[in-house]
Design an enzyme around this catalytic site. Sequence first.
Site, PDB file in Angstrom:
ATOM      1  N   GLU A  18       0.830  -1.216   0.000  1.00 20.41           N
ATOM      2  CA  GLU A  18       0.000   0.000   0.000  1.00 20.41           C
ATOM      3  C   GLU A  18       0.857   1.255   0.000  1.00 20.41           C
ATOM      4  O   GLU A  18       2.055   1.196   0.233  1.00 20.41           O
ATOM      5  CB  GLU A  18      -0.897   0.030   1.257  1.00 20.41           C
ATOM      6  N   ARG A 101      -7.459   0.607  13.293  1.00 20.08           N
ATOM      7  CA  ARG A 101      -6.115   0.963  12.824  1.00 20.08           C
ATOM      8  C   ARG A 101      -6.257   2.025  11.740  1.00 20.08           C
ATOM      9  O   ARG A 101      -7.327   2.179  11.142  1.00 20.08           O
ATOM     10  CB  ARG A 101      -5.383  -0.259  12.266  1.00 20.08           C
ATOM     11  N   ASN A 103      -5.609   3.531   8.007  1.00 21.39           N
ATOM     12  CA  ASN A 103      -5.459   2.980   6.670  1.00 21.39           C
ATOM     13  C   ASN A 103      -4.710   4.018   5.827  1.00 21.39           C
ATOM     14  O   ASN A 103      -3.707   4.537   6.285  1.00 21.39           O
ATOM     15  CB  ASN A 103      -6.823   2.565   6.088  1.00 21.39           C
ATOM     16  N   GLU A 121      -9.873  -5.794   9.789  1.00 25.22           N
ATOM     17  CA  GLU A 121     -10.694  -6.685   8.977  1.00 25.22           C
ATOM     18  C   GLU A 121     -10.729  -8.108   9.542  1.00 25.22           C
ATOM     19  O   GLU A 121      -9.720  -8.607  10.036  1.00 25.22           O
ATOM     20  CB  GLU A 121     -10.161  -6.710   7.542  1.00 25.22           C
ATOM     21  N   ASN A 154      -9.827   5.447   2.666  1.00 28.09           N
ATOM     22  CA  ASN A 154      -8.864   5.038   1.650  1.00 28.09           C
ATOM     23  C   ASN A 154      -8.311   6.201   0.838  1.00 28.09           C
ATOM     24  O   ASN A 154      -7.984   7.231   1.405  1.00 28.09           O
ATOM     25  CB  ASN A 154      -9.473   3.929   0.775  1.00 28.09           C
ATOM     26  N   ASP A 204      -9.790   1.840  -4.129  1.00 29.91           N
ATOM     27  CA  ASP A 204      -8.775   1.769  -3.077  1.00 29.91           C
ATOM     28  C   ASP A 204      -7.924   3.043  -3.115  1.00 29.91           C
ATOM     29  O   ASP A 204      -8.452   4.131  -2.956  1.00 29.91           O
ATOM     30  CB  ASP A 204      -7.949   0.483  -3.283  1.00 29.91           C
TER      31      ASP A 204
END
Length: 299
Positions: A18, A101, A103, A121, A154, A204
């Site tokens: 990511e 958390r 992202n 998740e 995101n 995303d």
Amino acid sequence: MSSIKIECITNEGNRIGESPVWDEKESSLLYVDISGRKVCRWSSVSKQVQTISVDAPVSSVALRKSGDYVITLGTKFAALKWKEQVVTTITEVDKDKPNNRFNDGKVDPAGRYFAGTMAEEIRPAVLERHQGALYTLFSDRSVVKHFDQVDISNGLDWSLDHKTFFYIDSLSYSVDAFDYDLQTGKIGNRRSMYKLEKEESIPDGMCIDIEGKLWVACYDGGRVIRLDPETGKRLQTVKLPVSKTTSCCFGGKDYSEMYVTSATDGMDKEYLARQPQAGRIFKITGLGVKGVPPYPFAG
């Protein structure tokens, strides 16, 4: 259009690759492996990847004006000294939500670090909903919460004139736009700019090019799509050899290369056998457009 070329540049698969960011000074691509709990740096010179392991899920990395990097680690904004491999907490959010958390995160044109949270998740894209929020870390280390009730905070970026903030809450299947005040960092007037088609799957990470068009990585869609924020139309689709594409950024000497991260979490052996490059980093050339250099955190 020049011919588009896609190449895999790393040998190792990430669990959740990511937050790709180009570090011009190092001629390197920074990125994270969220559930692999590491910050990675791929050198375009040596073609090698260096990694630093951390003690919690690390979801985004950004440049810092004073040198080195800032990261989002668990529910903390933190500083990372690369050579010393030292992580220092700057501040923490969502203290009342032990299952949360951070992202995705990115620095705005004024040097503020925007990042959002989500619940951990159970499996990919399955989680307790409406647990997240969007935050900004200012250079004086103060934090502002913009809104909550977020599912999976995101992709984020800013228009070239800095008057619009673009944002994705993945499970809304929408790319949203807000009015943006560069002086204060305030956002308002939220509206949907683009709704994803079924085959595009889950929006995303995203980035912007020098023509002001957005590029969105489609998780489970195996592609990046180029959108026109003015018309809300999709202009282009670039398909990749892996389905769990997570984020994208421009980099390289003149920011004409696109880098795309991907994930393997949630894939069984059979799935991985069909997609041997899953979780790796890809470089796309020949898009015919350049990107915007990343902004460093001012604090």
